[in-house]
Design a protein around this motif. Structure first.
Motif, PDB file in Angstrom:
ATOM      1  N   LEU A 103       0.830  -1.204   0.000  1.00  0.00           N
ATOM      2  CA  LEU A 103       0.000   0.000   0.000  1.00  0.00           C
ATOM      3  C   LEU A 103       0.865   1.256   0.000  1.00  0.00           C
ATOM      4  CD1 LEU A 103      -2.735   1.429   0.282  1.00  0.00           C
ATOM      5  CD2 LEU A 103      -2.543   1.133   2.763  1.00  0.00           C
ATOM      6  N   ALA A 104       1.919   1.266   0.805  1.00  0.00           N
ATOM      7  CA  ALA A 104       2.818   2.424   0.851  1.00  0.00           C
ATOM      8  C   ALA A 104       3.456   2.670  -0.515  1.00  0.00           C
ATOM      9  CB  ALA A 104       3.891   2.201   1.913  1.00  0.00           C
ATOM     10  N   GLU A 105       3.791   1.595  -1.206  1.00  0.00           N
ATOM     11  CA  GLU A 105       4.406   1.755  -2.529  1.00  0.00           C
ATOM     12  C   GLU A 105       3.395   2.287  -3.545  1.00  0.00           C
ATOM     13  OE1 GLU A 105       8.224  -1.093  -2.866  1.00  0.00           O
ATOM     14  OE2 GLU A 105       6.364  -1.902  -3.657  1.00  0.00           O
ATOM     15  N   TYR A 106       2.165   1.834  -3.458  1.00  0.00           N
ATOM     16  CA  TYR A 106       1.122   2.371  -4.342  1.00  0.00           C
ATOM     17  C   TYR A 106       0.985   3.881  -4.145  1.00  0.00           C
ATOM     18  CZ  TYR A 106      -0.755  -2.173  -5.850  1.00  0.00           C
ATOM     19  OH  TYR A 106      -0.934  -3.411  -6.429  1.00  0.00           O
ATOM     20  N   LEU A 107       0.939   4.302  -2.888  1.00  0.00           N
ATOM     21  CA  LEU A 107       0.792   5.730  -2.592  1.00  0.00           C
ATOM     22  C   LEU A 107       2.016   6.509  -3.062  1.00  0.00           C
ATOM     23  CD1 LEU A 107      -0.742   5.483   0.996  1.00  0.00           C
ATOM     24  CD2 LEU A 107      -1.933   5.955  -1.151  1.00  0.00           C
ATOM     25  N   LEU A 108       3.197   5.913  -2.882  1.00  0.00           N
ATOM     26  CA  LEU A 108       4.428   6.576  -3.326  1.00  0.00           C
ATOM     27  C   LEU A 108       4.446   6.729  -4.846  1.00  0.00           C
ATOM     28  CD1 LEU A 108       7.206   7.724  -2.611  1.00  0.00           C
ATOM     29  CD2 LEU A 108       8.142   5.402  -2.792  1.00  0.00           C
ATOM     30  N   LEU A 109       3.994   5.694  -5.553  1.00  0.00           N
ATOM     31  CA  LEU A 109       3.946   5.765  -7.014  1.00  0.00           C
ATOM     32  C   LEU A 109       2.994   6.862  -7.492  1.00  0.00           C
ATOM     33  CD1 LEU A 109       3.976   1.991  -8.037  1.00  0.00           C
ATOM     34  CD2 LEU A 109       5.779   3.670  -8.439  1.00  0.00           C
ATOM     35  N   LEU A 110       1.844   6.974  -6.825  1.00  0.00           N
ATOM     36  CA  LEU A 110       0.902   8.034  -7.185  1.00  0.00           C
ATOM     37  C   LEU A 110       1.503   9.410  -6.934  1.00  0.00           C
ATOM     38  CD1 LEU A 110      -2.495   6.629  -5.825  1.00  0.00           C
ATOM     39  CD2 LEU A 110      -1.794   6.880  -8.209  1.00  0.00           C
ATOM     40  N   LEU A 111       2.236   9.544  -5.826  1.00  0.00           N
ATOM     41  CA  LEU A 111       2.864  10.824  -5.501  1.00  0.00           C
ATOM     42  C   LEU A 111       3.946  11.176  -6.510  1.00  0.00           C
ATOM     43  CD1 LEU A 111       3.194  13.188  -3.520  1.00  0.00           C
ATOM     44  CD2 LEU A 111       4.825  11.782  -2.238  1.00  0.00           C
ATOM     45  N   VAL A 112       4.815  10.208  -6.814  1.00  0.00           N
ATOM     46  CA  VAL A 112       5.890  10.435  -7.787  1.00  0.00           C
ATOM     47  C   VAL A 112       5.313  10.719  -9.169  1.00  0.00           C
ATOM     48  CG1 VAL A 112       7.834   9.356  -8.985  1.00  0.00           C
ATOM     49  CG2 VAL A 112       7.581   9.069  -6.518  1.00  0.00           C
ATOM     50  N   GLY A 113       4.276   9.971  -9.542  1.00  0.00           N
ATOM     51  CA  GLY A 113       3.663  10.168 -10.850  1.00  0.00           C
ATOM     52  C   GLY A 113       3.061  11.550 -11.018  1.00  0.00           C
ATOM     53  N   HIS A 118       3.753  14.421 -13.814  1.00  0.00           N
ATOM     54  CA  HIS A 118       2.527  15.193 -14.013  1.00  0.00           C
ATOM     55  C   HIS A 118       1.349  14.295 -14.426  1.00  0.00           C
ATOM     56  CE1 HIS A 118       5.024  18.757 -13.676  1.00  0.00           C
ATOM     57  NE2 HIS A 118       5.815  18.278 -14.616  1.00  0.00           N
ATOM     58  N   PHE A 119       1.275  13.150 -13.779  1.00  0.00           N
ATOM     59  CA  PHE A 119       0.184  12.217 -14.045  1.00  0.00           C
ATOM     60  C   PHE A 119      -1.086  12.706 -13.348  1.00  0.00           C
ATOM     61  CE2 PHE A 119      -2.180   8.403 -12.548  1.00  0.00           C
ATOM     62  CZ  PHE A 119      -2.612   7.952 -13.784  1.00  0.00           C
ATOM     63  N   ASP A 120      -2.141  12.922 -14.137  1.00  0.00           N
ATOM     64  CA  ASP A 120      -3.415  13.408 -13.604  1.00  0.00           C
ATOM     65  C   ASP A 120      -4.352  12.220 -13.423  1.00  0.00           C
ATOM     66  OD1 ASP A 120      -5.697  14.678 -12.878  1.00  0.00           O
ATOM     67  OD2 ASP A 120      -5.697  16.136 -14.512  1.00  0.00           O
ATOM     68  N   SER A 122      -7.237  12.066 -11.945  1.00  0.00           N
ATOM     69  CA  SER A 122      -8.644  12.401 -12.189  1.00  0.00           C
ATOM     70  C   SER A 122      -8.992  12.280 -13.667  1.00  0.00           C
ATOM     71  CB  SER A 122      -8.938  13.821 -11.691  1.00  0.00           C
ATOM     72  OG  SER A 122      -8.663  13.948 -10.313  1.00  0.00           O
ATOM     73  N   SER A 123      -8.131  12.825 -14.514  1.00  0.00           N
ATOM     74  CA  SER A 123      -8.384  12.754 -15.957  1.00  0.00           C
ATOM     75  C   SER A 123      -8.313  11.319 -16.457  1.00  0.00           C
ATOM     76  CB  SER A 123      -7.365  13.615 -16.716  1.00  0.00           C
ATOM     77  OG  SER A 123      -7.468  14.958 -16.318  1.00  0.00           O
ATOM     78  N   TYR A 124      -7.383  10.548 -15.901  1.00  0.00           N
ATOM     79  CA  TYR A 124      -7.242   9.149 -16.312  1.00  0.00           C
ATOM     80  C   TYR A 124      -8.491   8.355 -15.961  1.00  0.00           C
ATOM     81  CZ  TYR A 124      -5.540   4.345 -16.447  1.00  0.00           C
ATOM     82  OH  TYR A 124      -5.404   3.006 -16.703  1.00  0.00           O
ATOM     83  N   ILE A 125      -8.989   8.547 -14.738  1.00  0.00           N
ATOM     84  CA  ILE A 125     -10.193   7.832 -14.310  1.00  0.00           C
ATOM     85  C   ILE A 125     -11.385   8.234 -15.167  1.00  0.00           C
ATOM     86  CG2 ILE A 125     -11.859   7.601 -12.425  1.00  0.00           C
ATOM     87  CD1 ILE A 125      -9.531   7.768 -10.486  1.00  0.00           C
ATOM     88  N   LYS A 126     -11.490   9.512 -15.468  1.00  0.00           N
ATOM     89  CA  LYS A 126     -12.596   9.990 -16.297  1.00  0.00           C
ATOM     90  C   LYS A 126     -12.545   9.366 -17.677  1.00  0.00           C
ATOM     91  CE  LYS A 126     -14.949  14.208 -17.751  1.00  0.00           C
ATOM     92  NZ  LYS A 126     -14.936  15.688 -17.709  1.00  0.00           N
ATOM     93  N   ASP A 127     -11.337   9.269 -18.266  1.00  0.00           N
ATOM     94  CA  ASP A 127     -11.192   8.654 -19.589  1.00  0.00           C
ATOM     95  C   ASP A 127     -11.572   7.177 -19.552  1.00  0.00           C
ATOM     96  OD1 ASP A 127     -10.315  11.063 -20.559  1.00  0.00           O
ATOM     97  OD2 ASP A 127      -8.189  10.572 -20.398  1.00  0.00           O
ATOM     98  N   VAL A 128     -11.151   6.480 -18.494  1.00  0.00           N
ATOM     99  CA  VAL A 128     -11.477   5.054 -18.370  1.00  0.00           C
ATOM    100  C   VAL A 128     -12.982   4.857 -18.222  1.00  0.00           C
ATOM    101  CG1 VAL A 128     -11.234   3.007 -16.901  1.00  0.00           C
ATOM    102  CG2 VAL A 128      -9.238   4.426 -17.414  1.00  0.00           C
ATOM    103  N   VAL A 129     -13.615   5.686 -17.404  1.00  0.00           N
ATOM    104  CA  VAL A 129     -15.066   5.591 -17.204  1.00  0.00           C
ATOM    105  C   VAL A 129     -15.803   5.865 -18.501  1.00  0.00           C
ATOM    106  CG1 VAL A 129     -17.048   6.655 -16.056  1.00  0.00           C
ATOM    107  CG2 VAL A 129     -14.987   6.137 -14.751  1.00  0.00           C
ATOM    108  N   GLN A 130     -15.384   6.882 -19.229  1.00  0.00           N
ATOM    109  CA  GLN A 130     -16.026   7.203 -20.501  1.00  0.00           C
ATOM    110  C   GLN A 130     -15.875   6.059 -21.503  1.00  0.00           C
ATOM    111  OE1 GLN A 130     -14.179  10.945 -21.571  1.00  0.00           O
ATOM    112  NE2 GLN A 130     -15.824  12.145 -20.623  1.00  0.00           N
ATOM    113  N   LEU A 131     -14.696   5.444 -21.525  1.00  0.00           N
ATOM    114  CA  LEU A 131     -14.472   4.328 -22.432  1.00  0.00           C
ATOM    115  C   LEU A 131     -15.327   3.123 -22.034  1.00  0.00           C
ATOM    116  CD1 LEU A 131     -12.764   3.273 -24.821  1.00  0.00           C
ATOM    117  CD2 LEU A 131     -11.088   2.469 -23.138  1.00  0.00           C
ATOM    118  N   THR A 132     -15.480   2.920 -20.716  1.00  0.00           N
ATOM    119  CA  THR A 132     -16.234   1.770 -20.226  1.00  0.00           C
ATOM    120  C   THR A 132     -17.724   1.894 -20.522  1.00  0.00           C
ATOM    121  OG1 THR A 132     -14.619   1.483 -18.444  1.00  0.00           O
ATOM    122  CG2 THR A 132     -16.741   0.361 -18.196  1.00  0.00           C
ATOM    123  N   ILE A 133     -18.264   3.089 -20.338  1.00  0.00           N
ATOM    124  CA  ILE A 133     -19.708   3.268 -20.493  1.00  0.00           C
ATOM    125  C   ILE A 133     -20.092   3.763 -21.885  1.00  0.00           C
ATOM    126  CG2 ILE A 133     -19.947   3.818 -18.046  1.00  0.00           C
ATOM    127  CD1 ILE A 133     -20.288   6.730 -18.845  1.00  0.00           C
TER     128      ILE A 133
END
Length: 303
Positions: A103-113, A118-120, A122-133
């Motif tokens: 879990l700590a590594e997941y959080l660290l990866l999100l922070l580093v990204g 400059h990994f967003d 929110s935008s990634y999740i929105k794109d995935v949701v739009q593609l799914t539905i």
């Protein structure tokens, strides 16, 4: 244990699992990613472990450097769990430290990204949701089903998904650690290691303080409904499912305890345990068992 054919096989298995991460197989293989590393570290000396993973790292670097990052992500929790096995720590301690490290590594990866690349999210999740539905937004599909999916619905699903990310990370980390333990423990036992196992399901109990966290979650949920911000909503949406998961585990433990006490058919507690995840009200059994000495009362009446 020194170099042998068996340990070499686990090195190859780890290589194949890591190479599967950029394929559709990653949906399943990611949950088994720590197994080879745990077995290798627990059964080998540190020096032998390094010699076993060095060829894997070289091959991954030749294929694509991104695989080395994947290896670094999964090697640390594997070492943590393997070291716990070496020191004869309890199964629960091994699961908590392994899952916590993941879990700590997941959080660290999100922070580093987000900070460096400059990994967003929110935008990634929105794109995935739009593609799914996307099939739901198809005009012909809406005409056939008589159901209209609006862009506002898509936005709402994306927001709800983003708020549930902490819960998803916690559950995923613990499931990975649990699967690793379930597979690695019997294998290490066959290899001659004395690895502690989890207590029987009939002895599973959550701390009684979970009841107070449950009331706290109810208060936070009320506050979140009256608040316009997302902070309290995120806490409420993640805290409540985690607490309910604790009650489900308590209910499963009670069903196994009752089955053992009443000498039921061994299949019955497994069926009831599975039903807990599909029939929400069954977790009330876990709440009652946690709030009151239900098991003690049943044991006394049995006598």
């Amino acid at each position: 244990m020194k170099f042998s054919f068996k340990t070499a096989v686990w090195s190859v298995a780890w290589l194949l699992l890591l190479l599967s991460l950029l394929t559709p197989l990653s949906v399943l293989s990611i949950f088994f990613m720590m197994v080879p590393g745990v077995i290798l570290y627990a059964s080998l000396s540190v020096k032998s472990f390094i010699w076993h993973i060095l060829p894997v790292a070289v091959v991954l670097a030749v294929v694509h450097p991104i695989y080395l990052l994947f290896m670094l992500v999964f090697i640390l929790p594997a070492i943590v769990m393997g070291n716990a096995y070496k020191k004869q720590k309890s199964a629960l301690f091994t699961l908590m430290t392994g899952g916590g490290t993941m879990l700590a590594e997941y959080l660290l990866l999100l922070l580093v990204g987000s900070l460096i690349f400059h990994f967003d999210l929110s935008s990634y999740i929105k794109d995935v949701v739009q593609l799914t539905i996307e099939p739901l937004t198809n005009s012909s599909s809406q005409m056939i089903n008589g159901f209209v999916w609006t862009p506002e619905m898509t936005e709402d699903v994306a927001k709800q998904t983003q708020l549930m990310i902490p819960f998803a990370l916690v559950v995923t980390s613990m499931v990975m650690a649990f699967i690793t333990h379930v597979i690695a423990r019997p294998i290490l036992s066959v290899m001659g290691m004395n690895v502690p196992k989890l207590p029987p399901a009939r002895e599973w109990r959550m701390p009684r303080s979970l009841i107070w966290y449950y009331f706290l979650a109810l208060i936070i949920e009320v506050v979140s409904r009256q608040s316009d911000g997302t902070y309290w909503k995120m806490i409420a949406m993640n805290m409540s499912p985690l607490i309910n998961l604790g009650f489900m585990i308590q209910a499963i433990g009670f069903f196994f305890f009752l089955s053992h006490l009443k000498r039921w058919n061994p299949v019955i507690p497994y069926l009831l345990g599975a039903a807990v995840f599909f029939i929400g009200p069954l977790r009330i059994v876990g709440i009652i068992d946690l709030a009151f000495p239900l098991r003690e009362a049943i044991s006394k009446s049995k006598r």
